[in-house]
Design a protein around this motif. Structure first.
Motif, mmCIF file in Angstrom:
data_model
loop_
_atom_site.group_PDB
_atom_site.id
_atom_site.type_symbol
_atom_site.label_atom_id
_atom_site.label_comp_id
_atom_site.label_asym_id
_atom_site.label_seq_id
_atom_site.Cartn_x
_atom_site.Cartn_y
_atom_site.Cartn_z
ATOM 1 N N ASP A 1 0.847 -1.187 0.000
ATOM 2 C CA ASP A 1 0.000 0.000 0.000
ATOM 3 C C ASP A 1 0.889 1.245 0.000
ATOM 4 O O ASP A 1 1.726 1.418 0.899
ATOM 5 N N TYR A 2 0.709 2.089 -1.020
ATOM 6 C CA TYR A 2 1.482 3.325 -1.160
ATOM 7 C C TYR A 2 0.557 4.525 -0.971
ATOM 8 O O TYR A 2 -0.550 4.554 -1.503
ATOM 9 N N ASN B 1 -1.610 -3.483 -10.688
ATOM 10 C CA ASN B 1 -1.537 -2.106 -10.211
ATOM 11 C C ASN B 1 -2.943 -1.562 -9.957
ATOM 12 O O ASN B 1 -3.715 -1.400 -10.901
ATOM 13 N N SER C 1 -4.537 3.645 -8.661
ATOM 14 C CA SER C 1 -4.003 4.808 -9.361
ATOM 15 C C SER C 1 -2.853 4.395 -10.266
ATOM 16 O O SER C 1 -2.260 3.334 -10.087
ATOM 17 N N LYS C 2 -2.562 5.252 -11.216
ATOM 18 C CA LYS C 2 -1.438 5.009 -12.122
ATOM 19 C C LYS C 2 -0.132 5.256 -11.399
ATOM 20 O O LYS C 2 -0.081 5.950 -10.371
ATOM 21 N N THR C 3 0.949 4.711 -11.939
ATOM 22 C CA THR C 3 2.274 5.014 -11.413
ATOM 23 C C THR C 3 3.303 4.742 -12.500
ATOM 24 O O THR C 3 2.960 4.440 -13.646
ATOM 25 N N GLN D 1 -3.827 2.396 -14.097
ATOM 26 C CA GLN D 1 -4.645 1.777 -13.055
ATOM 27 C C GLN D 1 -5.286 0.504 -13.596
ATOM 28 O O GLN D 1 -5.748 0.454 -14.729
ATOM 29 N N ILE E 1 3.920 8.611 -6.879
ATOM 30 C CA ILE E 1 2.750 8.206 -6.097
ATOM 31 C C ILE E 1 1.901 9.452 -5.859
ATOM 32 O O ILE E 1 2.204 10.277 -4.997
ATOM 33 N N HIS F 1 -1.674 9.343 -5.637
ATOM 34 C CA HIS F 1 -2.851 8.975 -4.852
ATOM 35 C C HIS F 1 -2.572 7.609 -4.227
ATOM 36 O O HIS F 1 -1.518 7.015 -4.472
ATOM 37 N N ARG F 2 -3.505 7.118 -3.429
ATOM 38 C CA ARG F 2 -3.302 5.786 -2.874
ATOM 39 C C ARG F 2 -3.124 4.779 -4.013
ATOM 40 O O ARG F 2 -3.827 4.815 -5.018
ATOM 41 N N ARG F 3 -2.149 3.899 -3.842
ATOM 42 C CA ARG F 3 -1.865 2.863 -4.839
ATOM 43 C C ARG F 3 -1.623 1.550 -4.119
ATOM 44 O O ARG F 3 -0.938 1.500 -3.093
ATOM 45 N N CYS G 1 -0.198 -2.315 -4.902
ATOM 46 C CA CYS G 1 0.469 -3.229 -5.829
ATOM 47 C C CYS G 1 0.320 -4.647 -5.290
ATOM 48 O O CYS G 1 0.667 -4.916 -4.142
#
Length: 313
Positions: free
Chosen positions: A150-151, A177, A180-182, A249, A272, A274-276, A278
């Motif tokens: 969790d990011y 993923n 959100s995108k990263t 996403q 990062i 938003h919340r992401r 993986c």
């Protein structure tokens, strides 16, 4: 040596040189180094293309070992998976991350392994693993471990450039993923050089692979300033090259071959937004597979993993 302001803060799992916004405090002069990617991976061609404002604009090279599938799951499936994850506790981890582990107990330094409290992958992953069978690159993939990370930008979440272990884990690293995108940033410490090729865009904007250039077509069709038909391949040190793999996403990415064993991967704090979350799945190495030295132990761990009755360990 520990970074200035580093060490555990409230809800922080950082140790040694690792740090996050929870433990850095006002004394931190600057965030951890965040490299600038100078190439971007193109899934359509399998090429890493020099970024427009970098010294490598107009140059490209083949970047094998990446499989990327967008919209691997639906929005409804994503929401359901995250809701189920959030029913369990998230444990503080390094560099502002939180984690949930579903896997055996491992000491990688001493190369020791046992099932421990491992009870399998979570029930919601059964459908995800089944959907992987539609990906040709994942033929025969049997995950024995799942790690949810969790990011959050508020924690300064990131993960430093690293290789995943290859004593226990096999060739393919599979990550979903979510939320959100990263950007996955790839770097190489090798003393080797990379051969770059001049490239240009077709009329429809599609990047043309190296080797497809001819003197006539390059002269007639090149629409990028500074690119001409007389450019020869260019050698650059691998250490000067960093490749950005954009992860939308709900996309699934697989690293294998050179992208797994030659190139380190990282997620920088700045990527990062938003919340992401993986979700990474790993398979067993040859040593723990059929014919390997620890085949029986590997078989036992797979039986546990694929019961899909697990809780975080």
């Amino acid at each position: 040596m520990e970074a200035a302001g580093g060490g555990e803060g409230p809800g922080c799992g950082c140790k040694g040189i690792r740090s996050c916004l929870l433990c850095e405090g006002p004394a931190q002069a600057a965030p951890p180094p965040q490299g600038e990617d100078n190439f971007t991976y193109c899934p359509a061609t399998g090429l890493a293309k020099g970024n427009e404002h970098s010294e490598f604009a107009g140059w490209a090279f083949p970047f094998p070992g990446v499989f990327l599938m967008e919209e691997f799951i639906s929005e409804d499936e994503e929401a359901e998976i995250v809701e189920l994850m959030d029913r369990d506790d998230w444990k503080p981890s390094q560099s502002g991350r939180k984690k949930q582990d579903y896997g055996p107990k491992v000491n990688f330094k001493k190369q020791r392994l046992k099932a421990g409290s491992f009870t399998g992958l979570p029930s919601f992953s059964k459908k995800i693993v089944a959907q992987m069978k539609a990906c040709s690159v994942l033929g025969g993939f049997l995950p024995v471990e799942q790690c949810n990370l969790d990011y959050m930008p508020e924690r300064g979440s990131a993960i430093d450039a690293h290789f995943d272990d290859w004593w226990l884990w096999g060739e393919r690293l599979v990550s979903l993923n979510l939320l959100s995108k990263t950007v996955l940033s790839m770097s190489c410490d090798s003393e080797d050089s990379i051969q770059l090729f001049p490239t240009f865009s077709k009329g429809n904007g599609e990047l043309r692979p190296p080797g497809s250039l001819t003197e006539t077509s390059a002269c007639k069709n090149s629409d990028e300033e500074g690119i001409n038909c007389l450019l020869s391949p260019r050698l650059v040190p691998s250490k000067e090259v960093t490749v950005a793999i954009h992860l939308p996403q709900r996309s699934l990415v697989v690293l294998y071959g050179d992208a797994r064993y030659k190139w380190k991967h990282a997620i920088y704090r700045k990527h990062i937004e938003h919340r992401r979350i993986c979700v990474t799945f790993r398979e067993l190495s040859a040593e723990f597979s059929a014919g390997g030295r620890h085949e029986q132990l590997g078989k036992e761990l797979l039986e546990i993993a694929l019961s899909f009755q697990g809780r975080p360990v």
